[in-house]
Design an enzyme around this catalytic site. Structure first.
Site, PDB file in Angstrom:
ATOM      1  N   ARG A  93       0.481   8.232   0.901  1.00  0.00           N
ATOM      2  CA  ARG A  93       1.708   7.968   0.122  1.00  0.00           C
ATOM      3  C   ARG A  93       2.305   9.293  -0.371  1.00  0.00           C
ATOM      4  NH1 ARG A  93       2.548   4.035  -5.254  1.00  0.00           N
ATOM      5  NH2 ARG A  93       4.695   4.687  -5.647  1.00  0.00           N
ATOM      6  N   ASN A 147       2.731  -3.508   1.128  1.00  0.00           N
ATOM      7  CA  ASN A 147       4.013  -2.885   1.486  1.00  0.00           C
ATOM      8  C   ASN A 147       3.911  -2.107   2.784  1.00  0.00           C
ATOM      9  OD1 ASN A 147       6.164  -3.451  -0.324  1.00  0.00           O
ATOM     10  ND2 ASN A 147       4.999  -2.481  -1.950  1.00  0.00           N
ATOM     11  N   CYS A 169       7.265 -10.403  -2.991  1.00  0.00           N
ATOM     12  CA  CYS A 169       7.400  -9.142  -3.732  1.00  0.00           C
ATOM     13  C   CYS A 169       7.501  -9.453  -5.222  1.00  0.00           C
ATOM     14  CB  CYS A 169       8.670  -8.432  -3.273  1.00  0.00           C
ATOM     15  SG  CYS A 169       9.147  -7.030  -4.294  1.00  0.00           S
ATOM     16  N   ASP A 170       6.972  -8.547  -6.032  1.00  0.00           N
ATOM     17  CA  ASP A 170       7.001  -8.797  -7.479  1.00  0.00           C
ATOM     18  C   ASP A 170       8.194  -8.150  -8.190  1.00  0.00           C
ATOM     19  OD1 ASP A 170       6.449  -6.110  -7.492  1.00  0.00           O
ATOM     20  OD2 ASP A 170       4.667  -6.258  -8.732  1.00  0.00           O
ATOM     21  N   HIS A 200      13.308  -5.369  -1.315  1.00  0.00           N
ATOM     22  CA  HIS A 200      13.696  -4.136  -2.021  1.00  0.00           C
ATOM     23  C   HIS A 200      15.148  -3.776  -1.696  1.00  0.00           C
ATOM     24  CE1 HIS A 200       9.297  -2.590  -2.795  1.00  0.00           C
ATOM     25  NE2 HIS A 200       9.535  -3.782  -3.307  1.00  0.00           N
ATOM     26  N   TYR A 264      15.784  -1.239  -6.544  1.00  0.00           N
ATOM     27  CA  TYR A 264      15.546  -0.378  -5.375  1.00  0.00           C
ATOM     28  C   TYR A 264      16.838   0.085  -4.698  1.00  0.00           C
ATOM     29  CZ  TYR A 264      10.477  -0.635  -5.330  1.00  0.00           C
ATOM     30  OH  TYR A 264       9.154  -0.467  -5.632  1.00  0.00           O
ATOM     31  N   ARG A 284       5.833  10.347  -7.364  1.00  0.00           N
ATOM     32  CA  ARG A 284       5.273   9.114  -7.937  1.00  0.00           C
ATOM     33  C   ARG A 284       3.802   8.942  -7.541  1.00  0.00           C
ATOM     34  NH1 ARG A 284       4.576   5.790 -12.002  1.00  0.00           N
ATOM     35  NH2 ARG A 284       3.885   3.740 -11.306  1.00  0.00           N
TER      36      ARG A 284
HETATM   37  P1  NAD Z   1      -4.697   1.251  -3.434  1.00  0.00           P
HETATM   38  O1  NAD Z   1      -4.722   2.390  -2.475  1.00  0.00           O
HETATM   39  O2  NAD Z   1      -5.299   1.417  -4.773  1.00  0.00           O
HETATM   40  O3  NAD Z   1      -5.428  -0.006  -2.758  1.00  0.00           O
HETATM   41  C1  NAD Z   1      -5.309  -0.361  -1.436  1.00  0.00           C
HETATM   42  C2  NAD Z   1      -6.684  -0.654  -0.827  1.00  0.00           C
HETATM   43  O4  NAD Z   1      -6.479  -1.051   0.530  1.00  0.00           O
HETATM   44  C3  NAD Z   1      -7.624   0.542  -0.788  1.00  0.00           C
HETATM   45  O5  NAD Z   1      -8.852   0.240  -1.409  1.00  0.00           O
HETATM   46  C4  NAD Z   1      -7.820   0.811   0.709  1.00  0.00           C
HETATM   47  O6  NAD Z   1      -9.098   1.290   1.041  1.00  0.00           O
HETATM   48  C5  NAD Z   1      -7.556  -0.563   1.291  1.00  0.00           C
HETATM   49  N1  NAD Z   1      -7.194  -0.549   2.708  1.00  0.00           N
HETATM   50  C6  NAD Z   1      -6.424   0.330   3.371  1.00  0.00           C
HETATM   51  N2  NAD Z   1      -6.321  -0.002   4.660  1.00  0.00           N
HETATM   52  C7  NAD Z   1      -7.049  -1.136   4.831  1.00  0.00           C
HETATM   53  C8  NAD Z   1      -7.330  -1.959   5.951  1.00  0.00           C
HETATM   54  N3  NAD Z   1      -6.821  -1.692   7.161  1.00  0.00           N
HETATM   55  N4  NAD Z   1      -8.140  -3.035   5.771  1.00  0.00           N
HETATM   56  C9  NAD Z   1      -8.654  -3.310   4.553  1.00  0.00           C
HETATM   57  N5  NAD Z   1      -8.410  -2.561   3.452  1.00  0.00           N
HETATM   58  C10 NAD Z   1      -7.624  -1.481   3.597  1.00  0.00           C
HETATM   59  O7  NAD Z   1      -3.173   0.808  -3.546  1.00  0.00           O
HETATM   60  P2  NAD Z   1      -2.375   0.045  -4.704  1.00  0.00           P
HETATM   61  O8  NAD Z   1      -1.447   1.000  -5.349  1.00  0.00           O
HETATM   62  O9  NAD Z   1      -3.317  -0.692  -5.571  1.00  0.00           O
HETATM   63  O10 NAD Z   1      -1.478  -0.956  -3.879  1.00  0.00           O
HETATM   64  C11 NAD Z   1      -1.987  -1.884  -2.973  1.00  0.00           C
HETATM   65  C12 NAD Z   1      -0.886  -2.492  -2.159  1.00  0.00           C
HETATM   66  O11 NAD Z   1      -0.148  -3.426  -2.918  1.00  0.00           O
HETATM   67  C13 NAD Z   1       0.146  -1.502  -1.620  1.00  0.00           C
HETATM   68  O12 NAD Z   1       0.540  -1.884  -0.325  1.00  0.00           O
HETATM   69  C14 NAD Z   1       1.299  -1.660  -2.578  1.00  0.00           C
HETATM   70  O13 NAD Z   1       2.478  -1.198  -2.029  1.00  0.00           O
HETATM   71  C15 NAD Z   1       1.246  -3.144  -2.761  1.00  0.00           C
HETATM   72  N6  NAD Z   1       1.989  -3.716  -3.883  1.00  0.00           N
HETATM   73  C16 NAD Z   1       2.982  -4.575  -3.577  1.00  0.00           C
HETATM   74  C17 NAD Z   1       3.715  -5.187  -4.553  1.00  0.00           C
HETATM   75  C18 NAD Z   1       4.847  -6.073  -4.142  1.00  0.00           C
HETATM   76  O14 NAD Z   1       5.764  -6.309  -4.851  1.00  0.00           O
HETATM   77  N7  NAD Z   1       4.889  -6.611  -2.919  1.00  0.00           N
HETATM   78  C19 NAD Z   1       3.425  -4.917  -5.890  1.00  0.00           C
HETATM   79  C20 NAD Z   1       2.395  -4.028  -6.194  1.00  0.00           C
HETATM   80  C21 NAD Z   1       1.670  -3.444  -5.165  1.00  0.00           C
HETATM   81  C1  G6P Z   2       7.166  -2.741  -7.516  1.00  0.00           C
HETATM   82  C2  G6P Z   2       7.434  -3.173  -6.120  1.00  0.00           C
HETATM   83  C3  G6P Z   2       6.211  -3.005  -5.285  1.00  0.00           C
HETATM   84  C4  G6P Z   2       5.728  -1.575  -5.352  1.00  0.00           C
HETATM   85  C5  G6P Z   2       5.483  -1.175  -6.773  1.00  0.00           C
HETATM   86  C6  G6P Z   2       5.227   0.327  -6.808  1.00  0.00           C
HETATM   87  O1  G6P Z   2       6.296  -3.622  -8.153  1.00  0.00           O
HETATM   88  O2  G6P Z   2       7.868  -4.489  -6.025  1.00  0.00           O
HETATM   89  O3  G6P Z   2       6.519  -3.378  -3.981  1.00  0.00           O
HETATM   90  O4  G6P Z   2       4.552  -1.409  -4.614  1.00  0.00           O
HETATM   91  O5  G6P Z   2       6.618  -1.433  -7.557  1.00  0.00           O
HETATM   92  O6  G6P Z   2       4.658   0.645  -7.991  1.00  0.00           O
HETATM   93  P1  G6P Z   2       3.930   2.038  -8.228  1.00  0.00           P
HETATM   94  O7  G6P Z   2       3.548   1.906  -9.659  1.00  0.00           O
HETATM   95  O8  G6P Z   2       2.736   2.062  -7.297  1.00  0.00           O
HETATM   96  O9  G6P Z   2       4.912   3.109  -7.956  1.00  0.00           O
HETATM   97 MN    MN Z   3       7.845  -5.100  -3.819  1.00  0.00          MN
END
Ligand code: NAD
Ligand code: G6P
Ligand code: MN
Length: 441
Positions: A93, A147, A169-170, A200, A264, A284
């Site tokens: 990232r 994501n 998405c949240d 987004h 976004y 970030r």
């Molecule tokens: P993070 O790096 O702390 O956690 C992600 C985990 O996924 C890690 O432990 C990593 O080892 C694991 N991983 C990576 N590739 C993998 C694979 N192929 N198979 C199994 N596990 C695997 O990240 P985070 O900041 O906690 O975010 C997690 C995800 O949630 C991200 O994709 C983030 O963008 C997403 N997210 C989405 C929303 C939303 O609105 N849709 C909100 C919050 C977070």
């Molecule tokens: C929002 C979006 C997520 C994104 C997150 C990033 O919740 O909907 O898709 O992953 O923000 O947050 P961060 O704290 O990791 O920048």
């Molecule tokens: Mn999102």
């Protein structure tokens, strides 16, 4: 009442403890007999898992718990896969954000070239998880919030068209909570919204209370002055950089005062501003590594050390209860109205039928039924046509191993000034992502 078995894919995520605490807080609404964690990073997951095991022992010892890196163990006998993986983790990232900034193009987790690079990594990881689910628990549903959700959703539409995956998405949830606060309602659930766009990348076109009274004028008045900055000081989006984003929504709103924008959109409508306000050495990703990651893993280690959660500052991720609402909608056929990322198929009448759009759906046991949106205005349509082409080109580039298409995708992104800059960024991204992307020819 049936009790469910859930696997959290990306068990080592910083969001896992908050989601486990949220699930425990909702057991009366969504009973659980088993929680499993799955990750491909054993060491990272182990810290979160050991702490969560103690949380579960204290609060719900009857729930079976297992953390594993073995797909068969993880995906056998599950009803729901809750997926939040980050392929390449924060190290990648950071590069997604910093590489475009070398060329004065914004660096963001899901928008612009950074989001495209992340998409090229995520597609394979998500398809792999779907395939495990279908092999070991063919009746299960995957609730995906990994994501970049827009690109992931397009990839699964194209490459796994029959899979039971729901992309959510949240961000709208978080913004709607602020809107409710602005108009003095207890919760976003007291509002009825119409929203349309891509993930987004969308707009609210109507917001009423349950009696049908129009809340848009009051919310607009607030947003015109303060953006989405509200009284809230808790939840997921509290860092200063998020506060700036909520504030900037004021300028995004000014571009089209007939709707209310997703935060976004600032990356697409004010990319020059975003670049000017970026620190090329500290993005970030650095803020998250120094903040949320240190906090969550630090608290987990404390729990493990003292073998108790006494004094723990880990908290319920309240806003993540939208995931329970979604699981409940499937499990109990609740027909709740929710925003999901689904194939358009005419819901937005004057927009590409195969586009993955974020719109209100009625969700029941057979999945989502998208509501009809009708025709959207030229401004939104123009922006969305460009962005959806970017997302589709990325998926085609991944599937075909096409350098040309990925160069076109980056060139077409509204955040990138020229094909020359797009190529420079792409060549750096290829080098940085060689362990994750398919080979491009
Ligand atoms: P993070 O790096 O702390 O956690 C992600 C985990 O996924 C890690 O432990 C990593 O080892 C694991 N991983 C990576 N590739 C993998 C694979 N192929 N198979 C199994 N596990 C695997 O990240 P985070 O900041 O906690 O975010 C997690 C995800 O949630 C991200 O994709 C983030 O963008 C997403 N997210 C989405 C929303 C939303 O609105 N849709 C909100 C919050 C977070
Ligand atoms: C929002 C979006 C997520 C994104 C997150 C990033 O919740 O909907 O898709 O992953 O923000 O947050 P961060 O704290 O990791 O920048
Ligand atoms: Mn999102």
């Amino acid at each position: 009442m049936k009790k469910f078995s859930v696997v959290i894919a990306g068990g080592g995520s910083t969001f896992t403890p908050g989601i486990v605490l949220m699930l425990l807080d909702n057991l009366d609404k969504f009973p659980i007999r088993q929680i499993k964690f799955y990750d491909n990073d054993k060491k990272r997951q182990e810290i979160i898992a050991k702490a969560c095991e103690i949380i579960l022992k204290e609060q719900a010892p009857e729930i079976e718990f297992l953390a594993t890196v073995d797909p068969k163990e993880a995906f056998t006998d599950v009803d729901f896969v809750m997926a939040h993986i980050r392929v390449g983790k924060y190290a990648m990232r950071e590069l997604d954000e910093k590489i475009p900034l070398r060329y004065n193009v914004l660096g963001q987790e899901t928008c612009g070239p950074g989001g495209i690079a992340y998409g090229m990594r995520s597609i394979g990881g998500i398809l792999e998880i779907i395939d495990y689910m279908e092999k070991y628990s063919p009746d299960a549903w995957m609730l995906n919030y990994s994501n970049p959700a827009a690109i992931v959703a397009e990839a699964t539409r194209k490459l796994r068209p029959d899979s039971k995956i729901l992309n959510i998405c949240d961000m709208p949830v978080g913004i709607e909570e602020r809107m409710a606060q602005i108009v003095g309602l207890e919760s976003r659930k007291e509002m009825n919204v119409t929203y349309y766009g891509l993930n987004h990348f969308g707009w609210w076109s109507s917001i009423t209370d349950k009696a049908g009274n129009d809340l848009m004028p009051q919310i607009k008045e607030h947003v015109a002055k303060y953006g989405y900055v509200a009284a809230t000081d808790e939840g997921q989006h509290v860092d200063q950089s998020w506060n700036d984003t909520f504030h900037k929504a004021k300028d995004v709103y000014a571009v089209d005062p007939t709707t209310l924008p997703n935060t976004y959109l600032k990356y697409y409508l004010f990319p020059d501003y975003v670049v000017e306000h970026s620190n090329k050495e500290y993005t970030r990703a650095n803020e998250v590594m120094d903040g949320r990651e240190k906090f969550v893993f630090g608290e987990a280690e404390k729990i493990i050390k003292q073998q108790s959660t006494k004094g723990s500052k880990l908290h319920i991720d309240e806003h993540a209860s939208y995931i329970v609402d979604l699981a409940r909608a499937i499990a109990y056929n609740t027909h709740e109205r929710m925003l999901l990322i689904v194939e358009n198929k005419g819901a937005i009448e004057n927009f590409e039928p195969t586009a993955m759009v974020e719109i209100p759906c009625i969700v029941g046991s057979n999945g989502p039924e998208p509501l009809s949106i009708g025709k959207i205005p030229r401004f939104q349509k123009g922006l969305m046509e460009q962005q959806v082409a970017v997302e589709k080109l990325v998926v085609e580039a991944w599937a075909e191993g096409s350098y040309q298409k990925l160069w076109q995708a980056i060139t077409l992104s509204k955040t990138v000034p020229s094909a020359k800059v797009a190529k420079d960024i792409l060549d750096d991204l290829i080098e940085a992502n060689k362990d994750y992307w398919p080979e491009l020819n």
